[in-house]
Write a protein that holds these residues in place. Sequence first.
Motif, PDB file in Angstrom:
ATOM      1  N   MET A  98       0.845  -1.189   0.000  1.00 24.56           N
ATOM      2  CA  MET A  98       0.000   0.000   0.000  1.00 24.56           C
ATOM      3  C   MET A  98       0.881   1.240   0.000  1.00 24.56           C
ATOM      4  O   MET A  98       2.008   1.221   0.473  1.00 24.56           O
ATOM      5  CB  MET A  98      -0.905   0.012   1.230  1.00 24.56           C
ATOM      6  CG  MET A  98      -1.802  -1.202   1.347  1.00 24.56           C
ATOM      7  SD  MET A  98      -3.022  -1.060   2.675  1.00 24.56           S
ATOM      8  CE  MET A  98      -1.999  -0.805   4.098  1.00 24.56           C
ATOM      9  N   SER A  99       0.329   2.327  -0.530  1.00 23.59           N
ATOM     10  CA  SER A  99       1.051   3.601  -0.493  1.00 23.59           C
ATOM     11  C   SER A  99       0.110   4.686   0.016  1.00 23.59           C
ATOM     12  O   SER A  99      -1.105   4.623  -0.178  1.00 23.59           O
ATOM     13  CB  SER A  99       1.568   3.975  -1.888  1.00 23.59           C
ATOM     14  OG  SER A  99       0.506   4.106  -2.810  1.00 23.59           O
ATOM     15  N   ASN A 100       0.691   5.658   0.681  1.00 21.65           N
ATOM     16  CA  ASN A 100      -0.067   6.830   1.140  1.00 21.65           C
ATOM     17  C   ASN A 100      -1.229   6.480   2.073  1.00 21.65           C
ATOM     18  O   ASN A 100      -2.269   7.122   2.036  1.00 21.65           O
ATOM     19  CB  ASN A 100      -0.593   7.633  -0.062  1.00 21.65           C
ATOM     20  CG  ASN A 100       0.513   7.989  -1.031  1.00 21.65           C
ATOM     21  OD1 ASN A 100       1.642   8.238  -0.619  1.00 21.65           O
ATOM     22  ND2 ASN A 100       0.199   8.003  -2.317  1.00 21.65           N
ATOM     23  N   VAL A 101      -1.039   5.453   2.896  1.00 20.17           N
ATOM     24  CA  VAL A 101      -2.044   5.116   3.904  1.00 20.17           C
ATOM     25  C   VAL A 101      -1.457   5.429   5.274  1.00 20.17           C
ATOM     26  O   VAL A 101      -0.440   4.860   5.666  1.00 20.17           O
ATOM     27  CB  VAL A 101      -2.458   3.633   3.825  1.00 20.17           C
ATOM     28  CG1 VAL A 101      -3.296   3.251   5.040  1.00 20.17           C
ATOM     29  CG2 VAL A 101      -3.225   3.363   2.538  1.00 20.17           C
ATOM     30  N   ASN A 102      -2.093   6.351   5.967  1.00 30.34           N
ATOM     31  CA  ASN A 102      -1.642   6.761   7.291  1.00 30.34           C
ATOM     32  C   ASN A 102      -2.290   5.850   8.335  1.00 30.34           C
ATOM     33  O   ASN A 102      -3.498   5.914   8.567  1.00 30.34           O
ATOM     34  CB  ASN A 102      -2.038   8.221   7.528  1.00 30.34           C
ATOM     35  CG  ASN A 102      -1.518   8.765   8.849  1.00 30.34           C
ATOM     36  OD1 ASN A 102      -1.011   8.027   9.679  1.00 30.34           O
ATOM     37  ND2 ASN A 102      -1.644  10.064   9.037  1.00 30.34           N
ATOM     38  N   VAL A 103      -1.498   4.989   8.959  1.00 30.97           N
ATOM     39  CA  VAL A 103      -2.064   4.028   9.912  1.00 30.97           C
ATOM     40  C   VAL A 103      -2.619   4.719  11.163  1.00 30.97           C
ATOM     41  O   VAL A 103      -3.358   4.099  11.929  1.00 30.97           O
ATOM     42  CB  VAL A 103      -1.023   2.953  10.309  1.00 30.97           C
ATOM     43  CG1 VAL A 103      -0.682   2.072   9.129  1.00 30.97           C
ATOM     44  CG2 VAL A 103       0.224   3.581  10.916  1.00 30.97           C
ATOM     45  N   LYS A 104      -2.268   5.981  11.365  1.00 31.51           N
ATOM     46  CA  LYS A 104      -2.842   6.709  12.493  1.00 31.51           C
ATOM     47  C   LYS A 104      -4.250   7.207  12.190  1.00 31.51           C
ATOM     48  O   LYS A 104      -4.931   7.730  13.071  1.00 31.51           O
ATOM     49  CB  LYS A 104      -1.942   7.891  12.869  1.00 31.51           C
ATOM     50  CG  LYS A 104      -0.589   7.452  13.428  1.00 31.51           C
ATOM     51  CD  LYS A 104       0.252   8.640  13.835  1.00 31.51           C
ATOM     52  CE  LYS A 104       1.588   8.176  14.419  1.00 31.51           C
ATOM     53  NZ  LYS A 104       2.452   9.310  14.794  1.00 31.51           N
ATOM     54  N   LYS A 105      -4.669   7.054  10.938  1.00 25.00           N
ATOM     55  CA  LYS A 105      -6.016   7.470  10.543  1.00 25.00           C
ATOM     56  C   LYS A 105      -6.803   6.295   9.956  1.00 25.00           C
ATOM     57  O   LYS A 105      -7.520   6.419   8.983  1.00 25.00           O
ATOM     58  CB  LYS A 105      -5.945   8.623   9.541  1.00 25.00           C
ATOM     59  CG  LYS A 105      -5.532   9.947  10.177  1.00 25.00           C
ATOM     60  CD  LYS A 105      -5.673  11.101   9.201  1.00 25.00           C
ATOM     61  CE  LYS A 105      -5.453  12.437   9.898  1.00 25.00           C
ATOM     62  NZ  LYS A 105      -6.584  12.846  10.724  1.00 25.00           N
ATOM     63  N   LEU A 106      -6.636   5.130  10.581  1.00 24.83           N
ATOM     64  CA  LEU A 106      -7.380   3.939  10.177  1.00 24.83           C
ATOM     65  C   LEU A 106      -8.680   3.846  10.965  1.00 24.83           C
ATOM     66  O   LEU A 106      -8.680   3.876  12.198  1.00 24.83           O
ATOM     67  CB  LEU A 106      -6.561   2.675  10.450  1.00 24.83           C
ATOM     68  CG  LEU A 106      -5.536   2.210   9.417  1.00 24.83           C
ATOM     69  CD1 LEU A 106      -4.845   0.948   9.929  1.00 24.83           C
ATOM     70  CD2 LEU A 106      -6.168   1.959   8.060  1.00 24.83           C
ATOM     71  N   VAL A 127      -5.667  -4.039  22.473  1.00 28.65           N
ATOM     72  CA  VAL A 127      -4.810  -4.921  23.271  1.00 28.65           C
ATOM     73  C   VAL A 127      -3.396  -4.997  22.696  1.00 28.65           C
ATOM     74  O   VAL A 127      -2.414  -5.063  23.436  1.00 28.65           O
ATOM     75  CB  VAL A 127      -5.429  -6.335  23.349  1.00 28.65           C
ATOM     76  CG1 VAL A 127      -4.447  -7.333  23.949  1.00 28.65           C
ATOM     77  CG2 VAL A 127      -6.716  -6.299  24.160  1.00 28.65           C
ATOM     78  N   ASN A 128      -3.296  -4.957  21.365  1.00 27.93           N
ATOM     79  CA  ASN A 128      -2.004  -5.159  20.710  1.00 27.93           C
ATOM     80  C   ASN A 128      -1.325  -3.865  20.275  1.00 27.93           C
ATOM     81  O   ASN A 128      -0.373  -3.901  19.490  1.00 27.93           O
ATOM     82  CB  ASN A 128      -2.174  -6.096  19.511  1.00 27.93           C
ATOM     83  CG  ASN A 128      -2.514  -7.505  19.938  1.00 27.93           C
ATOM     84  OD1 ASN A 128      -1.641  -8.278  20.295  1.00 27.93           O
ATOM     85  ND2 ASN A 128      -3.804  -7.836  19.922  1.00 27.93           N
ATOM     86  N   LYS A 129      -1.817  -2.742  20.766  1.00 30.61           N
ATOM     87  CA  LYS A 129      -1.184  -1.445  20.519  1.00 30.61           C
ATOM     88  C   LYS A 129      -1.130  -1.075  19.033  1.00 30.61           C
ATOM     89  O   LYS A 129      -0.146  -0.550  18.538  1.00 30.61           O
ATOM     90  CB  LYS A 129       0.239  -1.405  21.100  1.00 30.61           C
ATOM     91  CG  LYS A 129       0.327  -1.788  22.565  1.00 30.61           C
ATOM     92  CD  LYS A 129      -0.434  -0.808  23.452  1.00 30.61           C
ATOM     93  CE  LYS A 129      -0.161  -1.025  24.931  1.00 30.61           C
ATOM     94  NZ  LYS A 129      -0.732  -2.256  25.475  1.00 30.61           N
ATOM     95  N   TYR A 130      -2.227  -1.415  18.304  1.00 27.83           N
ATOM     96  CA  TYR A 130      -2.413  -0.941  16.931  1.00 27.83           C
ATOM     97  C   TYR A 130      -3.606   0.024  16.963  1.00 27.83           C
ATOM     98  O   TYR A 130      -4.703  -0.338  16.551  1.00 27.83           O
ATOM     99  CB  TYR A 130      -2.755  -2.094  15.979  1.00 27.83           C
ATOM    100  CG  TYR A 130      -1.671  -3.096  15.713  1.00 27.83           C
ATOM    101  CD1 TYR A 130      -0.459  -2.708  15.152  1.00 27.83           C
ATOM    102  CD2 TYR A 130      -1.873  -4.443  15.962  1.00 27.83           C
ATOM    103  CE1 TYR A 130       0.529  -3.645  14.871  1.00 27.83           C
ATOM    104  CE2 TYR A 130      -0.895  -5.386  15.682  1.00 27.83           C
ATOM    105  CZ  TYR A 130       0.303  -4.986  15.139  1.00 27.83           C
ATOM    106  OH  TYR A 130       1.281  -5.904  14.851  1.00 27.83           O
ATOM    107  N   PRO A 131      -3.463   1.205  17.481  1.00 31.74           N
ATOM    108  CA  PRO A 131      -4.631   2.062  17.722  1.00 31.74           C
ATOM    109  C   PRO A 131      -5.409   2.406  16.456  1.00 31.74           C
ATOM    110  O   PRO A 131      -4.829   2.745  15.427  1.00 31.74           O
ATOM    111  CB  PRO A 131      -4.021   3.319  18.352  1.00 31.74           C
ATOM    112  CG  PRO A 131      -2.596   3.322  17.899  1.00 31.74           C
ATOM    113  CD  PRO A 131      -2.193   1.883  17.791  1.00 31.74           C
TER     114      PRO A 131
END
Length: 203
Positions: A98-106, A127-131
Motif C-alpha cells: 500500500m502507499s499513502n495510507v496513514n495508519v494513524k487514521k485507520l 490490546v495489541n497497541k495498533y490504535p
Amino acid sequence: MIKCDDGITIHSWLLYHPSSSPNDNKEIPTIIFFHGNAGNIGLRLPNAVQMYHYLQANIWLVEYRGYGDSDDAIVNEVGLKLDAEAVLKYAHDANNNMSNVNVKKLFVFGRSLGGAVAFHLAKYAQVNKYPLAGVLVENTFVSVSTMVDHLMPYVAPLKSFVLRIGWNSGEIAPTINTPTMFLAGAQDTLVPHGHMLELFARM
C-alpha cells in the motif's frame, strides 16, 4: 492479497481517494470495510463509492475467507477474526504493497456480521497497541445467541446444545476506548433495532 496467521489468503480492494497523494496523505483517513454475511465486496461497491465521495476517504474493502476471490475455507468465528487481525497487521507492515495510507487514521466499518468483526478488531487493536482512529458499526447485533432468540424462538431453548458461535459484541462494547459511531435503521428486517440500542447503552 493478505495472508492470515493460519495460512489462508484473503482478497481485498483498496480504493484510493484522489486526495491521497504523497504530499497530503497524512490528512486522508482509510476506512476498513467489513460487509455482512451475504454476498461479496463487489456488491458493496455502491456503498463504498458513497463513503469514498462523501467522507473523503480511502476505502479498503475486505473479503472474508470462503467469500469471493479469497481462499476457500470453512467460514467460522475463529477464521473471520483471523482475517480481521491479518488486515490490521498488514496495514502496519512496513513491507506492504500500500502507499499513502496513514495508519494513524485507520477507521473500521462493519455492517451486520461485519459489525461483530469490527468490534473484535477494535478490541484486538486496543490490546495489541495498533490504535484505530475510530469504529463505525451499522445495524449489528449484540450476539448470535440473542439473534437466535429473535429469529428462531422455537430453537432458542436448545441453543446451548447446538450453537457453536458466539460473536458476543455485547461483552466487547463496554471495553472499547476507541470513538465509536452507531448507525442504526429502526426498520432493519434482520437485526432488531433494540440490538443497536443495547450495544450503545453498554458502551
